[in-house]
Design a protein around this motif. Structure first.
Motif, PDB file in Angstrom:
ATOM      1  N   PHE A   1       4.153  39.720 -19.560  1.00 54.48           N
ATOM      2  CA  PHE A   1       5.119  38.625 -19.479  1.00 54.48           C
ATOM      3  C   PHE A   1       6.526  39.100 -19.800  1.00 54.48           C
ATOM      4  N   SER A   2       7.486  38.337 -19.265  1.00 52.81           N
ATOM      5  CA  SER A   2       8.872  38.380 -19.699  1.00 52.81           C
ATOM      6  C   SER A   2       9.038  37.172 -20.615  1.00 52.81           C
ATOM      7  N   PRO A   3      10.216  36.921 -21.189  1.00 52.12           N
ATOM      8  CA  PRO A   3      10.360  35.745 -22.061  1.00 52.12           C
ATOM      9  C   PRO A   3      10.077  34.413 -21.375  1.00 52.12           C
ATOM     10  N   ASP A   4      10.170  34.365 -20.042  1.00 51.73           N
ATOM     11  CA  ASP A   4      10.026  33.086 -19.344  1.00 51.73           C
ATOM     12  C   ASP A   4       9.021  33.107 -18.201  1.00 51.73           C
ATOM     13  N   LEU A   5       8.244  34.162 -18.071  1.00 52.52           N
ATOM     14  CA  LEU A   5       7.320  34.271 -16.941  1.00 52.52           C
ATOM     15  C   LEU A   5       6.094  35.074 -17.372  1.00 52.52           C
ATOM     16  N   VAL A   6       4.910  34.537 -17.117  1.00 51.51           N
ATOM     17  CA  VAL A   6       3.662  35.223 -17.455  1.00 51.51           C
ATOM     18  C   VAL A   6       2.923  35.563 -16.169  1.00 51.51           C
ATOM     19  N   VAL A   7       2.412  36.785 -16.088  1.00 51.09           N
ATOM     20  CA  VAL A   7       1.702  37.240 -14.893  1.00 51.09           C
ATOM     21  C   VAL A   7       0.394  37.904 -15.306  1.00 51.09           C
ATOM     22  N   GLY A   8      -0.696  37.475 -14.672  1.00 52.57           N
ATOM     23  CA  GLY A   8      -1.994  38.085 -14.914  1.00 52.57           C
ATOM     24  C   GLY A   8      -2.528  38.705 -13.638  1.00 52.57           C
ATOM     25  N   VAL A   9      -3.116  39.893 -13.744  1.00 50.71           N
ATOM     26  CA  VAL A   9      -3.660  40.609 -12.587  1.00 50.71           C
ATOM     27  C   VAL A   9      -5.074  41.075 -12.906  1.00 50.71           C
ATOM     28  N   PHE A  10      -5.993  40.839 -11.983  1.00 54.74           N
ATOM     29  CA  PHE A  10      -7.355  41.362 -12.088  1.00 54.74           C
ATOM     30  C   PHE A  10      -7.696  42.104 -10.801  1.00 54.74           C
ATOM     31  N   VAL A  11      -8.371  43.245 -10.924  1.00 55.42           N
ATOM     32  CA  VAL A  11      -8.824  44.011  -9.766  1.00 55.42           C
ATOM     33  C   VAL A  11     -10.239  44.514 -10.030  1.00 55.42           C
TER      34      VAL A  11
ATOM     35  N   PRO B   1      -9.216  46.783   2.451  1.00 57.29           N
ATOM     36  CA  PRO B   1      -9.816  47.348   1.234  1.00 57.29           C
ATOM     37  C   PRO B   1     -11.128  46.673   0.873  1.00 57.29           C
ATOM     38  N   LYS B   2     -12.063  47.465   0.378  1.00 53.97           N
ATOM     39  CA  LYS B   2     -13.320  46.915  -0.117  1.00 53.97           C
ATOM     40  C   LYS B   2     -13.116  46.221  -1.457  1.00 53.97           C
ATOM     41  N   ILE B   3     -12.195  46.751  -2.241  1.00 50.30           N
ATOM     42  CA  ILE B   3     -11.910  46.180  -3.553  1.00 50.30           C
ATOM     43  C   ILE B   3     -11.092  44.904  -3.366  1.00 50.30           C
ATOM     44  N   ASN B   4     -11.130  44.030  -4.390  1.00 47.63           N
ATOM     45  CA  ASN B   4     -10.368  42.790  -4.287  1.00 47.63           C
ATOM     46  C   ASN B   4      -9.846  42.408  -5.662  1.00 47.63           C
ATOM     47  N   GLY B   5      -9.124  41.315  -5.730  1.00 46.41           N
ATOM     48  CA  GLY B   5      -8.553  40.924  -7.014  1.00 46.41           C
ATOM     49  C   GLY B   5      -7.803  39.619  -6.934  1.00 46.41           C
ATOM     50  N   GLY B   6      -7.055  39.324  -7.989  1.00 44.81           N
ATOM     51  CA  GLY B   6      -6.294  38.090  -8.041  1.00 44.81           C
ATOM     52  C   GLY B   6      -5.039  38.266  -8.864  1.00 44.81           C
ATOM     53  N   ILE B   7      -4.099  37.345  -8.682  1.00 47.10           N
ATOM     54  CA  ILE B   7      -2.854  37.346  -9.452  1.00 47.10           C
ATOM     55  C   ILE B   7      -2.462  35.909  -9.743  1.00 47.10           C
TER      56      ILE B   7
ATOM     57  N   LEU C   1      -0.040  41.993  -4.707  1.00 46.10           N
ATOM     58  CA  LEU C   1      -1.494  42.143  -4.828  1.00 46.10           C
ATOM     59  C   LEU C   1      -2.040  42.955  -3.661  1.00 46.10           C
ATOM     60  N   ARG C   2      -1.633  42.620  -2.443  1.00 50.60           N
ATOM     61  CA  ARG C   2      -2.131  43.357  -1.276  1.00 50.60           C
ATOM     62  C   ARG C   2      -1.757  44.830  -1.339  1.00 50.60           C
ATOM     63  N   ASN C   3      -0.519  45.117  -1.703  1.00 50.18           N
ATOM     64  CA  ASN C   3      -0.076  46.512  -1.774  1.00 50.18           C
ATOM     65  C   ASN C   3      -0.873  47.286  -2.825  1.00 50.18           C
ATOM     66  N   GLY C   4      -1.155  46.631  -3.955  1.00 47.69           N
ATOM     67  CA  GLY C   4      -1.917  47.291  -5.004  1.00 47.69           C
ATOM     68  C   GLY C   4      -3.343  47.585  -4.587  1.00 47.69           C
ATOM     69  N   LEU C   5      -3.975  46.638  -3.900  1.00 44.75           N
ATOM     70  CA  LEU C   5      -5.341  46.850  -3.412  1.00 44.75           C
ATOM     71  C   LEU C   5      -5.380  47.955  -2.365  1.00 44.75           C
ATOM     72  N   LEU C   6      -4.388  47.972  -1.488  1.00 51.29           N
ATOM     73  CA  LEU C   6      -4.325  49.018  -0.456  1.00 51.29           C
ATOM     74  C   LEU C   6      -4.082  50.390  -1.066  1.00 51.29           C
TER      75      LEU C   6
ATOM     76  N   SER D   1      -2.731  33.950  -6.066  1.00 48.15           N
ATOM     77  CA  SER D   1      -3.470  34.495  -4.933  1.00 48.15           C
ATOM     78  C   SER D   1      -4.817  34.992  -5.432  1.00 48.15           C
ATOM     79  N   GLY D   2      -5.861  34.663  -4.684  1.00 49.94           N
ATOM     80  CA  GLY D   2      -7.209  34.998  -5.129  1.00 49.94           C
ATOM     81  C   GLY D   2      -7.882  36.081  -4.334  1.00 49.94           C
ATOM     82  N   GLY D   3      -7.107  36.850  -3.560  1.00 50.60           N
ATOM     83  CA  GLY D   3      -7.728  37.925  -2.794  1.00 50.60           C
ATOM     84  C   GLY D   3      -6.794  38.517  -1.769  1.00 50.60           C
ATOM     85  N   PHE D   4      -7.279  39.540  -1.075  1.00 52.98           N
ATOM     86  CA  PHE D   4      -6.469  40.227  -0.069  1.00 52.98           C
ATOM     87  C   PHE D   4      -6.181  39.335   1.123  1.00 52.98           C
ATOM     88  N   SER D   5      -7.192  38.607   1.590  1.00 58.10           N
ATOM     89  CA  SER D   5      -7.035  37.775   2.784  1.00 58.10           C
ATOM     90  C   SER D   5      -7.917  36.538   2.680  1.00 58.10           C
TER      91      SER D   5
END
Length: 568
Positions: free
Chosen positions: A454-464, A194-200, A90-95, A214-218
């Motif tokens: 998702f993969s067959p056994d893992l779901v991931v959600g990302v918001f920015v 970063p001014k932008i933020n997000g969650g995963i 998440l941090r790398n993506g925001l940066l 994680s709900g944000g950069f820091s």
């Protein structure tokens, strides 16, 4: 260390007295010294959003007094390895996004002295963000000399500020306070928050156990959790539930829908509603699969009008994406508000075959006497209580999850979302070489960007997105902002895992069809051919057929308006 030694000696004594180890081995083990390994604080820092949500959740369940005064033991599903990967991704993506928007300036400016770093504690970040505060001492043509808050002297070379696209004298003046990260020896790179933020959110799709969040950069800079607290519009990330409603009503991934202009009169004094595709183009009759893979807005609106917006909202509530919503076709394009956690849970219920799950940050809570006062999994298993195995059969744990959709429909949706990565808006992820599926989401003016996958056994959600919604900029969308975060997470999380394919239900038939028109492939035809998923009940009768007779569907469950709506 005394407590650890006491526990070790007690276990060894029991092993010896019960003849599991000899006297010689007992004497040997009892003399060995104990060395304790300290838990890495970096992991604890990376879990701050997760832990804070647990604290609030447990207080809601049990009350403040029990949480802080009764010595509770709280077991969580957190996976520290996945948590570290999620936080860093998440941090790398925001940066990465922030760098594309350029340098915004120094934190502040101070006159240099030996105590220049005094009173700057509020600017310090988590140690897992390996940045230091530094002051600009001297500006040269191709480098600047700095001093960090730990009195380390170093410099920043031009290649370490190339992303700013500016010269040193345009960026800094002596006394500027900035963030830097050490590269090697005394060489540092320039950083900015970063001014932008997000969650995963990372979840087990079969149990709802949240493995990382994680709900944000820091957390130090902002405790607001964008994964659980922020309510934002999902945009196209909502579309799979429009298509799922259609699949449950006999539509197939090869059903053709007209991609053409769509206009609705909204009433006196209101402008006509004219949704458009992202490309501002029209593509004529296209398969449902193509509609989801390319995220076609006009096809989605037509499908929603045919199936009925009441039905779409019913599905959104059933999958707990939202509670209430106005009856407007714009809902089908994601013009509703939800949280990243709720939407990630909804996607989890697609990959698990349509079974209802509830997200959980806590597995079990015990009081100080060991009595369980809460547990996430409430299934009862009498056969699991045996103390010894005496050839009794393996116990079967009942599945008490409610079924929200047909298992075959859920698989068809998974197959279509897999195509979105292989050929559609998420194709930047396909080079990972793993079975993955997912959907991008971008709202009007690029206010919110998403990727749910998702993969067959893992779901991931990302918001920015920005905390105060504003455009992320031209050509910024879920595919360019949120999808890279998902990709980086999955690349590392699945690096040592085999590529397990998605589980195919027994009532699904995989048929070779032309990906562009949904028609059966001819013998020897290979170009543009895919394996399409059809239900056993309709794969022979509806494959490649253009559905244009609404009477084929039950009028009690299907709204068939006239005019611009309906299927082609």
């Amino acid at each position: 260390i005394e407590l650890a030694k006491f526990r070790r000696d007690l276990v060894l004594k029991n092993l010896f007295e019960n003849n599991y180890i000899s006297k010689i081995r007992y004497d040997q083990f009892i003399k060995e010294e104990i060395s304790l390994k300290k838990r890495k604080k970096i992991f604890l820092e990376d879990t701050r959003y997760f832990v804070e949500d647990i604290r609030k959740d447990v207080i809601d369940k049990l009350g403040y007094e029990k949480v802080y005064k009764q010595g509770l033991n709280i077991n969580t599903p957190i996976n520290l390895k996945l948590q570290k990967i999620a936080t860093q991704s998440l941090r790398n993506g925001l940066l990465s996004y922030d760098k594309r928007k350029g340098w915004r300036g120094a934190i502040l400016n101070k006159k240099y002295s030996k105590q220049w770093h005094k009173d700057l504690e509020k600017f310090k970040l988590e140690k897992s963000i390996k940045w230091e505060l530094a002051i600009i001492k001297k500006i040269n043509q191709f480098s600047v000399e700095i001093e960090t808050d730990e009195s380390k002297k170093g410099k920043i070379n031009y290649e370490n500020i190339s992303w700013t696209k500016k010269e040193f004298n345009e960026l800094f003046k002596p006394g500027d306070i900035i963030y830097v990260e050490k590269i090697k020896n005394n060489i540092f790179s320039l950083k900015q928050i970063p001014k932008i933020n997000g969650g995963i959110v990372v979840m087990d799709p079969f149990t709802g156990r949240i493995l990382a969040l994680s709900g944000g950069f820091s957390f130090k800079k902002s405790e607001f959790n964008r994964a659980t607290q922020a309510l934002r519009q999902p945009g196209s990330a909502f579309k799979p539930f429009v298509y799922l409603a259609a699949l449950d009503r006999g539509f197939t991934p090869s059903t053709l829908i007209l991609d053409a202009p769509f206009v609705i009169d909204q009433g006196p004094g209101l402008p006509k509603w004219r949704p458009a595709n992202y490309t501002k183009k029209f593509y004529g009759p296209s398969t449902m699969r193509l509609g989801i893979e390319k995220s076609r807005n006009l096809m989605t609106v037509r499908l929603a009008q045919t199936v009925g917006i009441e039905t779409i909202i019913k599905y959104a509530r059933k999958f707990n994406i939202l509670d209430n919503s106005p009856l407007g076709l714009s809902v089908s394009l994601g013009a509703v508000e939800t949280s990243l956690l709720r939407l990630t849970t909804a996607y989890a219920m697609l990959v698990n075959g349509g079974k209802e799950i509830k997200p959980s940050l806590v597995d079990r809570i015990q009081d100080r006497h060991g009595k369980t006062v809460f547990k996430h999994d409430n299934r009862v298993c009498p056969g699991c209580q045996w103390e010894f195995w005496t050839n009794q059969p393996v116990p079967k744990i009942p599945d008490i999850r409610a079924t929200l959709t047909e298992r075959s429909s859920a698989f068809q949706m998974v197959s279509m979302l897999k195509g979105a990565i292989e050929r559609g808006t998420g194709k930047s992820i396909r080079d990972l070489g793993k079975p993955l599926a997912g959907k991008t989401g971008t709202t009007n003016k690029s206010l919110d960007t998403w990727f749910l996958g998702f993969s067959p056994d893992l779901v991931v959600g990302v918001f920015v997105g920005f905390d105060q919604p504003r455009s992320l900029g031209d050509r910024e969308q879920g595919a360019s902002v949120a999808a890279p975060i998902f990709k980086n997470f999955m690349k590392e999380a699945l690096s040592d895992k085999p590529g397990i394919p998605f589980r195919t239900p027994p009532d699904i038939r995989l048929v070779r069809v032309n990906a562009s028109n949904g028609k059966p492939a001819l013998a020897g035809e290979t170009k543009g051919i895919i394996l399409e998923a059809f239900k056993k009940t309709n794969f022979s009768s509806q494959i490649g057929v253009v559905i244009d007779k609404r009477r084929e569907f039950n009028p009690k469950t299907t709204i068939s308006p006239s005019g611009t709506g309906g299927l082609y």
